[in-house]
Every structure is written in structure tokens, then in C-alpha cells.
Design a protein around this motif. Structure first.
Motif, PDB file in Angstrom:
ATOM      1  N   MET A 118       0.823  -1.173   0.000  1.00  0.00           N
ATOM      2  CA  MET A 118       0.000   0.000   0.000  1.00  0.00           C
ATOM      3  C   MET A 118       0.880   1.254   0.000  1.00  0.00           C
ATOM      4  SD  MET A 118      -3.290   0.795   2.359  1.00  0.00           S
ATOM      5  CE  MET A 118      -3.566  -0.937   2.460  1.00  0.00           C
ATOM      6  N   ARG A 119       2.016   1.168   0.683  1.00  0.00           N
ATOM      7  CA  ARG A 119       2.931   2.310   0.749  1.00  0.00           C
ATOM      8  C   ARG A 119       3.342   2.763  -0.648  1.00  0.00           C
ATOM      9  NH1 ARG A 119       7.094   0.580   4.227  1.00  0.00           N
ATOM     10  NH2 ARG A 119       5.947   1.548   5.921  1.00  0.00           N
ATOM     11  N   PHE A 120       3.619   1.808  -1.527  1.00  0.00           N
ATOM     12  CA  PHE A 120       4.044   2.130  -2.891  1.00  0.00           C
ATOM     13  C   PHE A 120       3.001   2.998  -3.592  1.00  0.00           C
ATOM     14  CE2 PHE A 120       3.668   1.151  -7.403  1.00  0.00           C
ATOM     15  CZ  PHE A 120       4.930   1.527  -7.862  1.00  0.00           C
ATOM     16  N   TYR A 121       1.749   2.594  -3.511  1.00  0.00           N
ATOM     17  CA  TYR A 121       0.677   3.324  -4.197  1.00  0.00           C
ATOM     18  C   TYR A 121       0.402   4.668  -3.530  1.00  0.00           C
ATOM     19  CZ  TYR A 121       0.043  -0.817  -6.975  1.00  0.00           C
ATOM     20  OH  TYR A 121       0.258  -1.857  -7.828  1.00  0.00           O
ATOM     21  N   ARG A 122       0.519   4.716  -2.218  1.00  0.00           N
ATOM     22  CA  ARG A 122       0.333   5.989  -1.516  1.00  0.00           C
ATOM     23  C   ARG A 122       1.404   6.983  -1.946  1.00  0.00           C
ATOM     24  NH1 ARG A 122       2.997   8.108   2.539  1.00  0.00           N
ATOM     25  NH2 ARG A 122       3.906   6.161   3.289  1.00  0.00           N
ATOM     26  N   GLN A 136       0.834   9.673   4.951  1.00  0.00           N
ATOM     27  CA  GLN A 136      -0.028   8.746   5.677  1.00  0.00           C
ATOM     28  C   GLN A 136      -1.216   9.483   6.277  1.00  0.00           C
ATOM     29  OE1 GLN A 136       2.715   6.977   8.446  1.00  0.00           O
ATOM     30  NE2 GLN A 136       3.274   5.332   7.036  1.00  0.00           N
ATOM     31  N   ALA A 137      -0.978  10.696   6.744  1.00  0.00           N
ATOM     32  CA  ALA A 137      -2.071  11.486   7.328  1.00  0.00           C
ATOM     33  C   ALA A 137      -3.121  11.835   6.273  1.00  0.00           C
ATOM     34  CB  ALA A 137      -1.517  12.752   7.966  1.00  0.00           C
ATOM     35  N   ASP A 160       0.554   1.487  10.691  1.00  0.00           N
ATOM     36  CA  ASP A 160       0.565   0.081  11.122  1.00  0.00           C
ATOM     37  C   ASP A 160       0.229  -0.861   9.972  1.00  0.00           C
ATOM     38  OD1 ASP A 160       1.218   0.922  13.670  1.00  0.00           O
ATOM     39  OD2 ASP A 160      -0.764   0.516  14.527  1.00  0.00           O
ATOM     40  N   ILE A 161      -0.722  -0.480   9.122  1.00  0.00           N
ATOM     41  CA  ILE A 161      -1.080  -1.306   7.964  1.00  0.00           C
ATOM     42  C   ILE A 161       0.127  -1.430   7.036  1.00  0.00           C
ATOM     43  CG2 ILE A 161      -2.493  -1.378   5.851  1.00  0.00           C
ATOM     44  CD1 ILE A 161      -4.013  -2.179   8.405  1.00  0.00           C
ATOM     45  N   GLU A 162       0.778  -0.310   6.751  1.00  0.00           N
ATOM     46  CA  GLU A 162       1.922  -0.329   5.844  1.00  0.00           C
ATOM     47  C   GLU A 162       3.073  -1.165   6.394  1.00  0.00           C
ATOM     48  OE1 GLU A 162       3.068   3.632   4.738  1.00  0.00           O
ATOM     49  OE2 GLU A 162       1.312   3.884   3.443  1.00  0.00           O
ATOM     50  N   ARG A 163       3.224  -1.185   7.689  1.00  0.00           N
ATOM     51  CA  ARG A 163       4.291  -1.975   8.314  1.00  0.00           C
ATOM     52  C   ARG A 163       3.923  -3.443   8.482  1.00  0.00           C
ATOM     53  NH1 ARG A 163       6.368   1.557  13.439  1.00  0.00           N
ATOM     54  NH2 ARG A 163       7.498   3.131  12.267  1.00  0.00           N
ATOM     55  N   GLN A 168     -11.405  -1.955   1.398  1.00  0.00           N
ATOM     56  CA  GLN A 168     -12.166  -1.320   0.324  1.00  0.00           C
ATOM     57  C   GLN A 168     -11.936   0.184   0.313  1.00  0.00           C
ATOM     58  OE1 GLN A 168     -16.419  -1.452   0.671  1.00  0.00           O
ATOM     59  NE2 GLN A 168     -16.734  -0.772  -1.414  1.00  0.00           N
ATOM     60  N   LYS A 169     -11.920   0.797   1.477  1.00  0.00           N
ATOM     61  CA  LYS A 169     -11.680   2.240   1.556  1.00  0.00           C
ATOM     62  C   LYS A 169     -10.324   2.610   0.950  1.00  0.00           C
ATOM     63  CE  LYS A 169     -14.365   2.940   5.792  1.00  0.00           C
ATOM     64  NZ  LYS A 169     -14.262   3.362   7.197  1.00  0.00           N
ATOM     65  N   PHE A 170      -9.304   1.829   1.276  1.00  0.00           N
ATOM     66  CA  PHE A 170      -7.961   2.102   0.747  1.00  0.00           C
ATOM     67  C   PHE A 170      -7.910   1.906  -0.763  1.00  0.00           C
ATOM     68  CE2 PHE A 170      -6.650   1.411   5.198  1.00  0.00           C
ATOM     69  CZ  PHE A 170      -5.830   2.502   5.370  1.00  0.00           C
TER      70      PHE A 170
END
Length: 76
Positions: free
Chosen positions: A1-5, A12-13, A28-31, A42-44
Motif C-alpha cells: 500500500m505504501r508504494f501506491y500511496r 499517511q495522514a 501500522d497497515i503499511e508496516r 475497500q476504503k484504501f
């Protein structure tokens, strides 16, 4: 997810605001330190404009690819 963000130049904020979740949750999700519900996944996916298979495409793991295929068949 970090890559796409990061590809969308989001902090992250900022992503947290988009999905209505706090920044520490995104971190926490990214880690990989927190499990994510399908509702939050789904939201992400919507916020990042990606499919489940895109999220998992960089993993060279049969089980992960099967999960991505299954998620693509389910309407989130």
C-alpha cells in the motif's frame, strides 16, 4: 500500500483522512503490524484507485496471488 500511496504523493495522514482512519492506523497497515478488515481494505482501494490484484501484484507467492484473484471476484 505504501508504494501506491507514495506514487500518488500522499502522506499517511492525508490517506488516513481520505479513508477516515487515523494516521497511526495507516502506518501500522503499511508496516504489516495490523490486520485490516475488508471494509477498510475497500476504503484504501477506492482512495488509491487500485484493484486488489494491483495491491498484491509485487508478491511472488502463490497463496498471495490466489488471495488477490479471490478478492477480484468479490465485489468490495
Amino acid at each position: 500500500m505504501r508504494f501506491y500511496r507514495k506514487a500518488k504523493n500522499l502522506t499517511q495522514a492525508q490517506l488516513g483522512e481520505m479513508v477516515e482512519l487515523p494516521q497511526p492506523y495507516v502506518e501500522d497497515i503499511e508496516r504489516g503490524e495490523r490486520n485490516i478488515s475488508l471494509d477498510n481494505l475497500q476504503k484504501f482501494l477506492v482512495a488509491l484507485h487500485i484493484t486488489p490484484s494491483q495491491l498484491f501484484e509485487n508478491y511472488d507467492n502463490k497463496q498471495t496471488k490466489e488471495l488477490a484473484d479471490m478478492l477480484n471476484r468479490v465485489q468490495l
